[in-house]
Design a protein around this motif. Structure first.
Motif, PDB file in Angstrom:
ATOM      1  N   VAL A  56      46.394 111.562 -33.169  1.00 49.33           N
ATOM      2  CA  VAL A  56      47.715 111.834 -32.608  1.00 49.33           C
ATOM      3  C   VAL A  56      48.365 113.016 -33.323  1.00 49.33           C
ATOM      4  O   VAL A  56      49.001 113.878 -32.691  1.00 49.33           O
ATOM      5  CB  VAL A  56      48.614 110.586 -32.694  1.00 49.33           C
ATOM      6  CG1 VAL A  56      50.054 110.926 -32.296  1.00 49.33           C
ATOM      7  CG2 VAL A  56      48.071 109.474 -31.799  1.00 49.33           C
ATOM      8  N   HIS A  57      48.210 113.096 -34.635  1.00 49.89           N
ATOM      9  CA  HIS A  57      48.785 114.217 -35.381  1.00 49.89           C
ATOM     10  C   HIS A  57      48.180 115.540 -34.927  1.00 49.89           C
ATOM     11  O   HIS A  57      48.889 116.559 -34.823  1.00 49.89           O
ATOM     12  CB  HIS A  57      48.567 114.030 -36.876  1.00 49.89           C
ATOM     13  CG  HIS A  57      49.152 115.140 -37.699  1.00 49.89           C
ATOM     14  ND1 HIS A  57      50.506 115.316 -37.872  1.00 49.89           N
ATOM     15  CD2 HIS A  57      48.544 116.158 -38.382  1.00 49.89           C
ATOM     16  CE1 HIS A  57      50.724 116.383 -38.628  1.00 49.89           C
ATOM     17  NE2 HIS A  57      49.552 116.913 -38.937  1.00 49.89           N
ATOM     18  N   ALA A  65      50.256 116.309 -24.663  1.00 48.22           N
ATOM     19  CA  ALA A  65      49.599 117.566 -24.986  1.00 48.22           C
ATOM     20  C   ALA A  65      48.097 117.407 -25.200  1.00 48.22           C
ATOM     21  O   ALA A  65      47.451 118.308 -25.711  1.00 48.22           O
ATOM     22  CB  ALA A  65      50.231 118.168 -26.249  1.00 48.22           C
ATOM     23  N   ASP A 124      54.220 117.448 -34.065  1.00 48.69           N
ATOM     24  CA  ASP A 124      55.661 117.269 -34.201  1.00 48.69           C
ATOM     25  C   ASP A 124      56.086 115.815 -34.135  1.00 48.69           C
ATOM     26  O   ASP A 124      57.239 115.485 -34.404  1.00 48.69           O
ATOM     27  CB  ASP A 124      56.378 118.036 -33.086  1.00 48.69           C
ATOM     28  CG  ASP A 124      55.993 117.512 -31.696  1.00 48.69           C
ATOM     29  OD1 ASP A 124      54.777 117.266 -31.481  1.00 48.69           O
ATOM     30  OD2 ASP A 124      56.881 117.336 -30.846  1.00 48.69           O
ATOM     31  N   ALA A 125      55.174 114.912 -33.749  1.00 47.10           N
ATOM     32  CA  ALA A 125      55.530 113.516 -33.482  1.00 47.10           C
ATOM     33  C   ALA A 125      55.344 112.642 -34.714  1.00 47.10           C
ATOM     34  O   ALA A 125      54.699 113.030 -35.691  1.00 47.10           O
ATOM     35  CB  ALA A 125      54.700 112.977 -32.328  1.00 47.10           C
ATOM     36  N   ILE A 138      47.013 116.172 -31.942  1.00 42.35           N
ATOM     37  CA  ILE A 138      47.490 116.436 -30.580  1.00 42.35           C
ATOM     38  C   ILE A 138      48.970 116.794 -30.567  1.00 42.35           C
ATOM     39  O   ILE A 138      49.404 117.712 -29.867  1.00 42.35           O
ATOM     40  CB  ILE A 138      47.232 115.209 -29.692  1.00 42.35           C
ATOM     41  CG1 ILE A 138      45.736 114.930 -29.573  1.00 42.35           C
ATOM     42  CG2 ILE A 138      47.828 115.409 -28.296  1.00 42.35           C
ATOM     43  CD1 ILE A 138      45.413 113.547 -29.048  1.00 42.35           C
ATOM     44  N   ARG A 139      49.771 116.042 -31.361  1.00 38.35           N
ATOM     45  CA  ARG A 139      51.222 116.230 -31.395  1.00 38.35           C
ATOM     46  C   ARG A 139      51.705 116.305 -32.840  1.00 38.35           C
ATOM     47  O   ARG A 139      52.226 115.330 -33.386  1.00 38.35           O
ATOM     48  CB  ARG A 139      51.938 115.093 -30.678  1.00 38.35           C
ATOM     49  CG  ARG A 139      51.883 115.162 -29.159  1.00 38.35           C
ATOM     50  CD  ARG A 139      52.907 114.208 -28.558  1.00 38.35           C
ATOM     51  NE  ARG A 139      54.271 114.531 -29.007  1.00 38.35           N
ATOM     52  CZ  ARG A 139      55.327 113.733 -28.778  1.00 38.35           C
ATOM     53  NH1 ARG A 139      55.179 112.586 -28.140  1.00 38.35           N
ATOM     54  NH2 ARG A 139      56.525 114.081 -29.192  1.00 38.35           N
ATOM     55  N   ALA A 178      51.335 111.161 -25.712  1.00 41.18           N
ATOM     56  CA  ALA A 178      50.664 112.359 -26.218  1.00 41.18           C
ATOM     57  C   ALA A 178      50.287 113.252 -25.046  1.00 41.18           C
ATOM     58  O   ALA A 178      49.122 113.479 -24.766  1.00 41.18           O
ATOM     59  CB  ALA A 178      49.430 111.976 -27.031  1.00 41.18           C
ATOM     60  N   ARG A 202      48.557 108.985 -22.609  1.00 41.30           N
ATOM     61  CA  ARG A 202      48.950 110.267 -22.018  1.00 41.30           C
ATOM     62  C   ARG A 202      50.463 110.412 -21.957  1.00 41.30           C
ATOM     63  O   ARG A 202      50.980 111.533 -21.948  1.00 41.30           O
ATOM     64  CB  ARG A 202      48.321 110.396 -20.637  1.00 41.30           C
ATOM     65  CG  ARG A 202      46.806 110.560 -20.695  1.00 41.30           C
ATOM     66  CD  ARG A 202      46.211 110.741 -19.319  1.00 41.30           C
ATOM     67  NE  ARG A 202      44.776 110.974 -19.421  1.00 41.30           N
ATOM     68  CZ  ARG A 202      43.834 110.187 -18.892  1.00 41.30           C
ATOM     69  NH1 ARG A 202      44.207 109.102 -18.219  1.00 41.30           N
ATOM     70  NH2 ARG A 202      42.563 110.466 -19.033  1.00 41.30           N
ATOM     71  N   ALA A 248      53.289 110.299 -35.912  1.00 36.40           N
ATOM     72  CA  ALA A 248      51.951 109.810 -35.587  1.00 36.40           C
ATOM     73  C   ALA A 248      51.732 108.385 -36.072  1.00 36.40           C
ATOM     74  O   ALA A 248      51.037 107.600 -35.416  1.00 36.40           O
ATOM     75  CB  ALA A 248      50.895 110.735 -36.188  1.00 36.40           C
TER      76      ALA A 248
END
Length: 206
Positions: free
Chosen positions: A136-137, A187, A142-143, A139-140, A185, A182, A145
């Protein structure tokens, strides 16, 4: 010493099989160290020394079920193993967990109940969470994770899995978890597509 190690391995296997049989045939309330020892044909002390308590039995049984997923993540072919985009790996991993959970609903539910006080400290849960955090980190970045990884793993709550698969089977569970992934995440790689039907025959678990 080799003979002792072989005996220990046989005892471990017998104890885990006895635990699973009692759980499936008689329910969580009938799984005790005494009952497991009697069915496995070993002393209660052997069960206690190896597993400690009932929680230890369920943790070890789940870890055994998850072993092939762990090995595939580290050394297997993509998309589950190294070499694929993070989005592909995320979908592949969640598909594997969906199949594992659907095939082991009784164990998953019992494990959650027995480990309720420290679920997030369970070694198998921690490995799965760490893997998801990394994906997840990537892929995103900014999130949060860590939180999103916990959210995804929450999809495999034993009673939730039972309810969803009772009304649509494992394919409904896989599809729903992919949709959730999806959503949180978006992106993910454009190449992260749904695996074709029948592509999960290798998945571990019973």
């Amino acid at each position: 010493m080799a003979a002792e190690r072989a005996d220990a391995a046989r005892n471990r296997l017998a104890i885990l099989r006895a635990t699973e049989e009692l759980l499936v045939q008689r329910g969580l309330e009938h799984v005790s160290l005494d009952a497991v020892a009697a069915r496995a044909g070993v002393g209660k002390g052997t069960v206690f020394r190896r597993f400690g308590n009932r929680t230890g039995l369920f943790r070890e049984l789940l870890a055994e079920r998850a072993a092939r997923i762990r090995d595939a993540i580290d050394n297997g072919p993509p998309p589950l193993g190294p070499g694929a985009p993070a989005g592909d790996r995320l979908i592949g991993f969640l598909d594997e967990l969906a199949t594992l959970a659907a095939k082991n609903i009784t164990l998953i539910a019992a494990h959650e109940q027995a480990c309720a006080a420290d679920k997030h400290q369970d070694p198998t849960y921690q490995r799965w969470h760490a893997h998801l955090v990394g994906l997840v980190h990537e892929i995103r970045p900014d999130a949060d994770a860590e939180f999103l990884a916990h959210t995804l793993l929450g999809s495999f709550d034993g009673e939730l899995v039972r309810r969803i698969t009772d009304r649509g089977g494992v394919e409904r569970l896989r599809t729903a978890v992919r949709d959730l992934a999806r959503t949180i995440a978006p992106a993910m790689s454009a190449h992260a597509t749904d695996p074709p039907a029948g592509s999960h025959a290798h998945t571990p678990g019973r």
